[in-house]
Design an enzyme around this catalytic site. Structure first.
Site, mmCIF file in Angstrom:
data_model
loop_
_atom_site.group_PDB
_atom_site.id
_atom_site.type_symbol
_atom_site.label_atom_id
_atom_site.label_comp_id
_atom_site.label_asym_id
_atom_site.label_seq_id
_atom_site.Cartn_x
_atom_site.Cartn_y
_atom_site.Cartn_z
ATOM 1 C CE1 TYR A 1 53.234 11.715 39.325
ATOM 2 C CE2 TYR A 1 51.311 13.094 39.724
ATOM 3 C CZ TYR A 1 52.676 12.893 39.801
ATOM 4 O OH TYR A 1 53.478 13.848 40.354
ATOM 5 C CG ASN B 1 47.528 22.765 39.614
ATOM 6 O OD1 ASN B 1 46.923 22.280 40.564
ATOM 7 N ND2 ASN B 1 47.274 22.421 38.375
ATOM 8 N NE ARG C 1 43.169 17.165 31.998
ATOM 9 C CZ ARG C 1 44.281 17.805 32.345
ATOM 10 N NH1 ARG C 1 45.210 18.055 31.435
ATOM 11 N NH2 ARG C 1 44.462 18.223 33.574
ATOM 12 N NE ARG D 1 43.003 21.019 38.852
ATOM 13 C CZ ARG D 1 41.708 20.703 38.814
ATOM 14 N NH1 ARG D 1 40.821 21.436 39.493
ATOM 15 N NH2 ARG D 1 41.279 19.669 38.128
HETATM 16 N N1 UDP Z 1 43.299 22.547 31.380
HETATM 17 C C1 UDP Z 1 42.599 23.097 30.311
HETATM 18 N N2 UDP Z 1 43.193 23.077 29.084
HETATM 19 C C2 UDP Z 1 44.418 22.554 28.862
HETATM 20 C C3 UDP Z 1 45.127 21.993 29.960
HETATM 21 C C4 UDP Z 1 44.531 22.009 31.200
HETATM 22 O O1 UDP Z 1 41.476 23.585 30.464
HETATM 23 O O2 UDP Z 1 44.887 22.563 27.722
HETATM 24 C C5 UDP Z 1 42.686 22.582 32.721
HETATM 25 C C6 UDP Z 1 42.582 21.220 33.370
HETATM 26 O O3 UDP Z 1 41.348 20.630 33.040
HETATM 27 C C7 UDP Z 1 42.696 21.583 34.854
HETATM 28 C C8 UDP Z 1 43.557 22.837 34.870
HETATM 29 O O4 UDP Z 1 43.535 23.351 33.534
HETATM 30 O O5 UDP Z 1 41.440 21.922 35.364
HETATM 31 C C9 UDP Z 1 44.982 22.570 35.256
HETATM 32 O O6 UDP Z 1 45.436 21.476 34.486
HETATM 33 P P1 UDP Z 1 46.964 21.022 34.482
HETATM 34 O O7 UDP Z 1 47.069 19.891 33.506
HETATM 35 O O8 UDP Z 1 47.839 22.204 34.249
HETATM 36 O O9 UDP Z 1 47.235 20.520 35.956
HETATM 37 P P2 UDP Z 1 46.470 19.437 36.876
HETATM 38 O O10 UDP Z 1 45.476 20.211 37.691
HETATM 39 O O11 UDP Z 1 45.856 18.431 35.980
HETATM 40 O O12 UDP Z 1 47.567 18.875 37.714
#
Ligand code: UDP
Length: 329
Positions: free
Chosen positions: A141, A170, A282, A221
């Site tokens: 992406y 974010n 993740r 974040r």
């Molecule tokens: N996150 C989490 N649980 C979830 C979804 C996201 O702990 O169910 C964490 C993820 O690992 C990241 C943060 O929350 O550190 C923000 O994730 P999001 O997917 O909202 O945005 P990203 O930073 O990936 O663009």
């Protein structure tokens, strides 16, 4: 001034359309509804069902509505999906953008605000992240958006097409009018997932990783209110319409919050003590992502005013309570 907004029926696009109207612009939404929602577009906005790959139709629409500039959101934006199906991301994002830029060239439209992402940086070497940091995306992406930034720079050099690329951190929150908000399918973002759990639509919130080198072990974040993002798009547009040269800007609040801090704030704002489960990391998540937004603050006078975590979660909570099934509610 008439502004074509590709992907204007999506989450950030619909909030920008609202801000364009407030600022006296006439937005024309161009969306293929693959992920957007017709209900996210107010009845007094011209809505065109169309695909950015369709150069002939997009050019025709630009000519018909005498478009002065384009704001380009239409894209696929799920990091996980981009790793499993890169072809979709190069087709929808890179090839789609190329067709759109060709339609602009054909119609003589030479100004564009582009929806980019902090994912172009990948794992950062320094925090806060400035625009001149290394660009080494860790997912498809982010790579697809970086390719488009490169295409824009080349179109500027060769064809004088001026652009502002906005690298979002974010995005979260919802309109203060309570009529539009975040509705993705599938939902992968932390704040909407938390609020769906508070509502009882989901069973628990998962924390992805508790062993990061951060104060409480969870990822940090930079959350920015979607209405603050929207204002930045209008400032970027005005910069181009005044004859400004091409620019790349970060958009973040410059404050970092951990997953645990976001959960704590959500429990306070919603007054609901929802279940939380700790899980493995993740793949591909950097520990800390915090923007420096100094460049756009200095050059365009942008200041985020709605980006306290409580305001972000409070506005998102109102949207979710009013729309438990999103736009289908
Ligand atoms: N996150 C989490 N649980 C979830 C979804 C996201 O702990 O169910 C964490 C993820 O690992 C990241 C943060 O929350 O550190 C923000 O994730 P999001 O997917 O909202 O945005 P990203 O930073 O990936 O663009």
């Amino acid at each position: 001034m008439n502004i074509l907004v590709t992907g204007g029926a999506g989450y950030i696009g619909s909030h920008v359309v609202e801000e364009l109207q407030k600022s006296g612009f006439i937005p024309i939404v161009y969306d293929n509804f693959s992920t957007g929602h017709a209900a996210a577009v107010s009845e007094d906005v011209q809505l065109v069902e169309g695909d950015i790959h369709d150069t002939v139709f997009a050019k025709h629409i630009m000519e018909q509505f005498e478009i002065d500039a384009v704001i380009h959101f239409a894209a696929s934006s799920l990091v996980g999906e981009s790793m499993e199906n890169p072809a979709k991301y190069y087709f929808n994002n890179v090839e789609g953008s190329l067709h759109l830029f060709e339609a602009m060239r054909g119609a003589g439209v030479d100004k564009i605000v582009f929806s980019s992402t902090a994912a172009v940086y990948g794992e950062p070497e320094n925090i806060p992240i400035t625009e001149d940091s290394k660009l080494q995306p860790t997912n498809v992406y982010g790579r697809s958006k970086l390719v488009i930034e490169g295409m824009l720079a080349d179109y500027d050099m060769a064809y004088d097409m001026h652009y502002v690329a906005l690298r979002y951190f974010n995005a979260a929150g919802a309109s203060f009018n309570r009529n539009i908000g975040e509705d993705h399918s599938p939902e992968t973002h932390l704040i909407p997932l938390i609020l769906k759990t508070a509502q009882g639509v989901r069973k628990h919130v998962s924390i992805f990783g508790t062993d990061y080198p951060t104060n409480d072990g969870t990822c940090v974040r930079d959350y920015i209110h979607v209405c603050d993002l929207a204002v930045a798009h209008v400032l970027a547009l005005e910069h181009l319409l005044k004859g400004g040269t091409s620019r790349v800007y970060n958009l973040g609040s410059e404050n970092g919050f951990s997953v645990r801090e976001i959960i704590k704030s959500a429990k306070k704002v919603t007054t609901i003590d929802f279940p939380v489960v700790e899980e493995q990391r993740r793949p591909g998540d950097p520990a800390v992502l915090i923007a420096s937004s100094n460049k756009i603050r200095q050059e365009l006078g942008w200041t985020p005013v709605h980006s306290s975590v409580d305001t972000i979660i409070g506005t998102a909570w109102k949207w979710h309570k009013d729309h438990p099934q999103g736009y289908e509610s």
